[in-house]
Design a protein around this motif. Structure first.
Motif, PDB file in Angstrom:
ATOM      1  N   PHE A 275       3.509   4.747  -7.282  1.00  0.00           N
ATOM      2  CA  PHE A 275       4.732   5.460  -7.638  1.00  0.00           C
ATOM      3  C   PHE A 275       4.476   6.844  -8.222  1.00  0.00           C
ATOM      4  N   TYR A 276       3.244   7.343  -8.056  1.00  0.00           N
ATOM      5  CA  TYR A 276       2.954   8.710  -8.484  1.00  0.00           C
ATOM      6  C   TYR A 276       3.934   9.674  -7.822  1.00  0.00           C
ATOM      7  N   TRP A 277       4.415  10.648  -8.587  1.00  0.00           N
ATOM      8  CA  TRP A 277       5.314  11.699  -8.131  1.00  0.00           C
ATOM      9  C   TRP A 277       6.707  11.186  -7.758  1.00  0.00           C
ATOM     10  N   GLN A 278       6.931   9.874  -7.880  1.00  0.00           N
ATOM     11  CA  GLN A 278       8.265   9.332  -7.579  1.00  0.00           C
ATOM     12  C   GLN A 278       8.997   8.909  -8.850  1.00  0.00           C
ATOM     13  N   LEU A 279       8.241   8.382  -9.800  1.00  0.00           N
ATOM     14  CA  LEU A 279       8.822   7.924 -11.060  1.00  0.00           C
ATOM     15  C   LEU A 279       8.184   8.679 -12.225  1.00  0.00           C
ATOM     16  N   LYS A 280       8.966   8.977 -13.218  1.00  0.00           N
ATOM     17  CA  LYS A 280       8.446   9.668 -14.397  1.00  0.00           C
ATOM     18  C   LYS A 280       7.530   8.742 -15.181  1.00  0.00           C
TER      19      LYS A 280
ATOM     20  N   SER B 247       6.512   2.032 -20.026  1.00  0.00           N
ATOM     21  CA  SER B 247       6.540   2.719 -21.311  1.00  0.00           C
ATOM     22  C   SER B 247       7.990   2.707 -21.765  1.00  0.00           C
ATOM     23  N   PHE B 248       8.235   2.193 -22.958  1.00  0.00           N
ATOM     24  CA  PHE B 248       9.606   1.964 -23.381  1.00  0.00           C
ATOM     25  C   PHE B 248       9.840   2.524 -24.778  1.00  0.00           C
ATOM     26  N   HIS B 249      11.107   2.742 -25.091  1.00  0.00           N
ATOM     27  CA  HIS B 249      11.452   3.207 -26.422  1.00  0.00           C
ATOM     28  C   HIS B 249      11.402   2.028 -27.372  1.00  0.00           C
ATOM     29  N   CYS B 250      10.514   2.109 -28.363  1.00  0.00           N
ATOM     30  CA  CYS B 250      10.376   1.041 -29.349  1.00  0.00           C
ATOM     31  C   CYS B 250      11.368   1.331 -30.473  1.00  0.00           C
ATOM     32  N   LYS B 251      12.479   0.636 -30.422  1.00  0.00           N
ATOM     33  CA  LYS B 251      13.613   0.937 -31.296  1.00  0.00           C
ATOM     34  C   LYS B 251      13.258   0.861 -32.773  1.00  0.00           C
ATOM     35  N   ILE B 252      12.499  -0.135 -33.158  1.00  0.00           N
ATOM     36  CA  ILE B 252      12.203  -0.358 -34.567  1.00  0.00           C
ATOM     37  C   ILE B 252      11.406   0.786 -35.183  1.00  0.00           C
ATOM     38  N   TYR B 253      10.605   1.495 -34.357  1.00  0.00           N
ATOM     39  CA  TYR B 253       9.805   2.610 -34.855  1.00  0.00           C
ATOM     40  C   TYR B 253      10.273   3.953 -34.309  1.00  0.00           C
TER      41      TYR B 253
ATOM     42  N   THR C  81      10.617   4.105 -19.035  1.00  0.00           N
ATOM     43  CA  THR C  81      11.848   3.329 -18.900  1.00  0.00           C
ATOM     44  C   THR C  81      12.730   3.560 -20.126  1.00  0.00           C
ATOM     45  N   ASP C  82      13.995   3.144 -20.003  1.00  0.00           N
ATOM     46  CA  ASP C  82      14.919   3.273 -21.126  1.00  0.00           C
ATOM     47  C   ASP C  82      15.037   1.935 -21.855  1.00  0.00           C
ATOM     48  N   ALA C  83      16.064   1.791 -22.657  1.00  0.00           N
ATOM     49  CA  ALA C  83      16.233   0.581 -23.473  1.00  0.00           C
ATOM     50  C   ALA C  83      16.596  -0.647 -22.645  1.00  0.00           C
ATOM     51  N   PHE C  84      16.750  -0.457 -21.332  1.00  0.00           N
ATOM     52  CA  PHE C  84      17.068  -1.572 -20.441  1.00  0.00           C
ATOM     53  C   PHE C  84      16.012  -1.721 -19.348  1.00  0.00           C
ATOM     54  N   LEU C  85      14.856  -1.081 -19.573  1.00  0.00           N
ATOM     55  CA  LEU C  85      13.711  -1.101 -18.664  1.00  0.00           C
ATOM     56  C   LEU C  85      14.010  -0.414 -17.334  1.00  0.00           C
ATOM     57  N   ARG C  86      15.009   0.468 -17.301  1.00  0.00           N
ATOM     58  CA  ARG C  86      15.321   1.243 -16.102  1.00  0.00           C
ATOM     59  C   ARG C  86      14.454   2.484 -16.042  1.00  0.00           C
ATOM     60  N   THR C  87      13.989   2.816 -14.854  1.00  0.00           N
ATOM     61  CA  THR C  87      13.239   4.048 -14.658  1.00  0.00           C
ATOM     62  C   THR C  87      14.208   5.193 -14.409  1.00  0.00           C
ATOM     63  N   ASN C  88      13.676   6.374 -14.083  1.00  0.00           N
ATOM     64  CA  ASN C  88      14.528   7.516 -13.796  1.00  0.00           C
ATOM     65  C   ASN C  88      15.181   7.439 -12.429  1.00  0.00           C
TER      66      ASN C  88
ATOM     67  N   VAL D 228       0.812  -1.216   0.000  1.00  0.00           N
ATOM     68  CA  VAL D 228       0.000   0.000   0.000  1.00  0.00           C
ATOM     69  C   VAL D 228       0.848   1.270   0.000  1.00  0.00           C
ATOM     70  N   GLU D 229       2.142   1.113   0.186  1.00  0.00           N
ATOM     71  CA  GLU D 229       3.012   2.283   0.202  1.00  0.00           C
ATOM     72  C   GLU D 229       4.380   1.885  -0.336  1.00  0.00           C
ATOM     73  N   ALA D 230       4.917   2.727  -1.194  1.00  0.00           N
ATOM     74  CA  ALA D 230       6.248   2.500  -1.745  1.00  0.00           C
ATOM     75  C   ALA D 230       7.047   3.787  -1.640  1.00  0.00           C
ATOM     76  N   ASP D 231       8.268   3.668  -1.167  1.00  0.00           N
ATOM     77  CA  ASP D 231       9.159   4.820  -1.044  1.00  0.00           C
ATOM     78  C   ASP D 231      10.474   4.453  -1.730  1.00  0.00           C
ATOM     79  N   VAL D 232      10.655   4.943  -2.956  1.00  0.00           N
ATOM     80  CA  VAL D 232      11.850   4.559  -3.693  1.00  0.00           C
ATOM     81  C   VAL D 232      13.100   5.235  -3.131  1.00  0.00           C
ATOM     82  N   ALA D 233      12.934   6.334  -2.412  1.00  0.00           N
ATOM     83  CA  ALA D 233      14.097   7.008  -1.829  1.00  0.00           C
ATOM     84  C   ALA D 233      14.735   6.156  -0.739  1.00  0.00           C
ATOM     85  N   SER D 234      13.892   5.538   0.100  1.00  0.00           N
ATOM     86  CA  SER D 234      14.408   4.690   1.181  1.00  0.00           C
ATOM     87  C   SER D 234      14.415   3.222   0.800  1.00  0.00           C
ATOM     88  N   LYS D 235      13.998   2.915  -0.440  1.00  0.00           N
ATOM     89  CA  LYS D 235      13.948   1.536  -0.938  1.00  0.00           C
ATOM     90  C   LYS D 235      13.127   0.641  -0.014  1.00  0.00           C
TER      91      LYS D 235
END
Length: 460
Positions: A270-275, A302-308, A283-290, A98-105
């Protein structure tokens, strides 16, 4: 407050979680390092089976666990609960975060437990849209069902057994609604589909493709009402649904109502914590968030679709599997100071209903050309469609294809060859794809077209 710590935590217990766990094992995860935290009560399973095999009647390939735990959908070893135990992977089930804090993991459960992690993979999937949330009158009546997890599938299955030969109304004309309609019909229920669009599955199907499936379904006795929506429900004194009220004034008698009007990615923790971007966690080409050491896979990413060269969010089991593997490989590459190839995903969708089976690869943009025999009464059901954009073939749909033909359309969508004239594309039909793939003397090697023992990127 109780606290547990893990090197790696997968949040969510769906398809992505299971395939990620398998890749962790392949990478040599050590006992005690990995935990899967899920609100569900069973180990990860192939969710795609719920709208198909799970709802089939007895004697028609009805599926029950453990037969469709992951990785049944890829033809690999089925990961039973004992497998996780043998690998030292903690399955923390029936646990809602019910709660996630990415700053404190840190993740906090509804019961007050705290879970610490070094690396987090978000695999929370999607949540179905419910008519009760839209304020529809009577939407909380009994026997109005949604389908997202195995508990809901079991409720529908029990209702089918209790209401044999009764009337079922399916609200929606998308992916899940189309598959549920077929399953209900196979159980000898009198099925009516209701959706507002001009044809079924408009996000993928063109009018020509949809005409085949609508005609085929009608030949199976399924009634289709288009251009209107449900605005409410009436119930019997016992609380069970009685009628579905439509905006056009009709009232449809119903013993069972199945609702498939869409889903939303489960990102609220993860509202207001992750873009976010295009509706999902960016996410980037390795599924990493900000945020360092936080990854997102499956429906929520949401990922970068390289082919398009654009950003997409894909709700499908194929992306769930592949993104899970990519993220875990990226995690280990980061730890080891090595590199892996970027996520190079080719969009792929498929479905199986009745004796039909279709596959689509690529992008559904541009002009279209239908080929084959799209007559709903055709004894072969063999037809398809090409999408042509800027002179190149960018997408291919095929019904009732062979393994060889399915490989061919996947390759065409990947290499995007120059199209012929519309008339010639229609005339050549599947043979255009077979020629590109080398089955007719032309050979093209494509870097990154992953195949398995089955010859396909993944076995449907």
């Amino acid at each position: 407050m109780a606290e547990k710590s893990f090197k790696y935590v997968i949040l969510g217990g769906g398809v992505s979680a299971g395939y990620a766990a398998r890749e962790f094992a392949n990478q040599g995860v050590q006992p005690g390092e990995l935990a899967i935290i899920s609100r569900e009560s069973v180990a990860p399973y192939e969710r795609a089976a719920l709208s198909k095999g799970y709802l089939f009647p007895e004697g028609a390939s009805r599926q029950r666990l453990p037969s469709f735990h992951v990785c049944a959908g890829a033809g690999w070893e089925i990961l039973l609960p004992e497998w996780y135990e043998e690998k030292g992977i903690s399955l923390i089930m029936n646990t809602e975060i019910v709660e996630a804090d990415v700053a404190s993991k840190t993740l906090i459960s509804a019961a007050g437990e705290a879970f610490k992690y070094n690396v987090l993979i978000i695999a929370t999937g999607s949540t179905v849209l419910r008519l009760s949330d839209c304020g529809l009158r009577g939407a909380n009546a009994k026997n109005i069902f949604y389908l997202r997890d195995i508990d809901e599938a079991e409720q529908i299955s029990q209702a089918i057994d209790a209401k044999k030969t009764g009337k079922a109304v399916v609200i929606g004309g998308g992916y899940i609604a189309v598959e549920i309609s077929a399953s209900l019909s196979m159980n000898n229920l009198d099925v009516t589909m209701v959706f507002p669009e001009p044809w079924c599955m408009p996000r993928l199907f063109t009018a020509g493709i949809a005409a085949f499936y609508e005609g085929y379904y009608k030949n199976k006795g399924i009634k289709i009402i288009k251009g209107t929506v449900a605005i409410g429900f009436e119930a019997h004194p016992n609380g069970e649904v009685k009628n579905v009220l439509l905006a056009d004034g009709r009232a449809l008698e119903a013993d069972i109502v199945a609702v498939g009007v869409g889903a939303m990615p489960t990102t609220t923790l993860f509202y207001w914590q992750l873009k976010e971007e295009v509706g999902g966690i960016k996410t980037d080409a390795f599924l990493r968030t900000n945020v360092p050491d936080v990854y997102a896979i499956g429906d929520v990413s949401s990922f970068h679709c390289k082919i398009y060269d654009d950003v997409r969010r894909v709700e499908h089991v194929d992306h769930a599997r592949r993104s899970a593997e990519q993220a875990v490989k990226a995690i280990y590459a980061s730890e080891q100071g090595t590199t892996i190839e970027e996520y190079d995903y080719l969009p792929f969708f498929y479905s199986k209903t009745f004796d039909l089976s279709w596959q689509f690869y690529g992008d559904n943009v541009g002009e279209t050309v239908l080929f084959g025999d799209p007559d709903p009464k055709s004894p072969t059901h063999k037809f398809g469609q090409y999408w042509i954009d800027n002179g190149k073939v960018v997408g291919v749909f095929l019904e009732s294809g062979t393994v060889e033909e399915t490989e061919a359309i996947a390759l065409v969508a990947r290499v995007q060859p120059a199209a012929l004239s519309m008339d010639e594309m229609a005339k050549q039909g599947i043979y255009f794809a077979l020629g590109i793939s080398g089955h007719s003397g032309v050979s093209i090697t494509v870097k990154g077209l992953k195949k398995t023992h089955s010859g396909l990127p993944y076995s449907p």
